[in-house]
Write a protein that holds these residues in place. Structure first.
Motif: not given
Length: 441
Positions: A86-100, A53-57, A72-80
């Motif tokens: 891709s997501i729209v900011p604010g549309t996905v819930a975050t988890v309020d917990e201690s940082e892993g 995920l770090t390399d893709a970002a 994105m298509a190449d990375l999806t095939r490379a890392f199945p």
């Protein structure tokens, strides 16, 4: 004394200082090795899928908007397994917990230009969202367990390794310093004047080697002094027999019958004393060949000899018992014990008990016995059981037990005194069976 002799490497102080230095160096090596392995000064590499995920970002963050769909298509095939989307900011819930650990590792590698958040799990897998510098956001599934606990706590590994190193070095030092001291204790227990004991090994720190050399020289000097003493006393005792013989011949011409008898008795007593001393000295220095002896026959013969002289002496034991011994020395030692027994008791028993390793000869009498306070003292030369009486043939010269004890020790055994029930004394001579006796020098 040499300057700084205490810290000389060959001395105890120097070796302790070297041990402390070696322990410090070992501890620093462990700490340095743990530091080089863990490298806390560098960002931790993201574990497993988080690295993908770090390399893709990083790749998407540096690409133009027109190239991102293709990447994105190449990375999806490379890392199945990453499940990159891709997501729209604010549309996905975050988890309020201690940082892993995953979030922490991705954030450290991406830097402040990227915002990393923990998203709600999907299908039991962790999801991490990364907001790119231009505001776009991607998400991916992160798999893989946490890193081993000990790599997460290098100080604990360092402490455990240091403890092991110092413990091993400490045990080694304790053994190296204590081994020579143990040899000193063994040498003291086996100290003898016949030259049979081996010299102390001169090893270890300089102080211990000096002590070993001093003890070896002391042993040699003591052995030399005892040898000179024995030769001198033997020569004196031998030379005195000639004037005693001349005095006895001259005493025969004394007309007074009473004075002649008293003088002959005194001369006989002097001759007996000299013979006893010579017997003791010969036992210290004379070497007799070791042969197989029928101990039972020897004891029976001694009992018969005293019986012929009018004493009540019994033998109780097996009819035959063979062991390795010096026959003349053994006969003389048991004879001395029986002489003492018949002097103070009316009835004497010579008892023989033999096992697979030990041969025990008990000479029992029904006399008054010896108190516990004097038992050990009675084994010394010239110590008599009744100091109040005048020294004559009835009291002896205090050499019988000491001669028998010397004979027992020369055979690798021991002589001890015990009480007899209801009264009397038991003189016990214990000898090893089928063992080469120790030769006197």
């Amino acid at each position: 004394m040499k300057p700084f002799g205490f810290f000389h490497l060959k001395g105890i102080g120097g070796q302790i200082a070297a041990l402390v230095l070696a322990s410090t160096v070992a501890l620093h090596l462990v700490v340095t090795t743990a530091f080089l392995i863990t490298r806390p000064d560098r960002p931790d590499a993201p574990p497993d899928g988080a690295r993908q995920l770090t390399d893709a970002a990083l790749l998407l963050g540096s690409a133009d908007d027109s190239e991102r769909p293709r990447l994105m298509a190449d990375l999806t095939r490379a890392f199945p397994k990453l499940g990159l989307e891709s997501i729209v900011p604010g549309t996905v819930a975050t988890v309020d917990e201690s940082e892993g650990m995953h979030v922490h590792g991705v954030r450290r590698h991406l830097g402040h230009a990227y915002k990393v958040t923990q998203l709600a799990p999907e299908g039991g897998a962790r999801r991490i969202g990364v907001e790119l510098p231009d505001g776009a956001m991607i998400a991916g599934h992160v798999e893989g367990g946490p890193r081993p606990w000990f790599w997460g706590a290098p100080w604990l590994v360092t402490l455990m390794t240091a403890f092991i190193c110092i413990s091993v070095l400490g045990l080694w030092a304790a053994r190296a310093l204590a081994a020579p001291l143990s040899s000193f204790a063994r040498a003291a227990e086996n100290f003898s004047l016949d030259g049979a004991a081996d010299p102390l090994p001169e090893r270890g720190p300089e102080e211990i080697r000096s002590v070993a050399r001093a003890l070896n020289r002391m042993h040699e000097r003591i052995a030399g002094l005892m040898s000179d003493r024995t030769r001198m006393l033997a020569a004196i005792s031998h030379d005195l027999r000639t004037p005693i013989t001349r005095l006895r011949l001259r005493a025969e011409f004394i007309e007074d019958e009473g004075n002649r008898k008293r003088m002959l008795i005194d001369l006989d007593q002097m001759r007996s004393m000299l013979e006893s001393v010579l017997s003791l000295l010969r036992n210290d220095r004379k070497i007799e060949a070791v042969t197989l002896v029928d101990i039972a026959s020897t004891l029976q013969l001694i009992a018969d000899q005293f019986g012929d002289m009018g004493h009540v002496v019994h033998y109780d034991g097996p009819a035959s018992a063979t062991a390795a011994a010096r026959p003349d020395d053994l006969h003389r030692g048991i004879t001395n014990l029986v002489e003492n027994a018949v002097r103070f008791g009316a009835e004497v028993t010579i008892r023989l008990d033999i096992s697979s390793t030990t041969l025990v000869i008990d000479v029992e009498d029904d006399g008054p016995g010896i108190s516990d306070a004097r038992k050990q003292e009675m084994l010394e030369p010239f110590v008599r059981g009744d100091d109040a009486r005048t020294m004559d043939d009835s009291t002896g010269f205090g050499l019988g037990l000491s001669i028998a004890r010397a004979i027992a020790l020369a055979h690798g055994g021991e002589l001890s005194l015990h009480d007899r029930d209801p009264h009397g004394l038991i003189v016990r001579m214990q000898l090893p069976v089928w063992q080469q006796p120790r030769l006197a020098a």
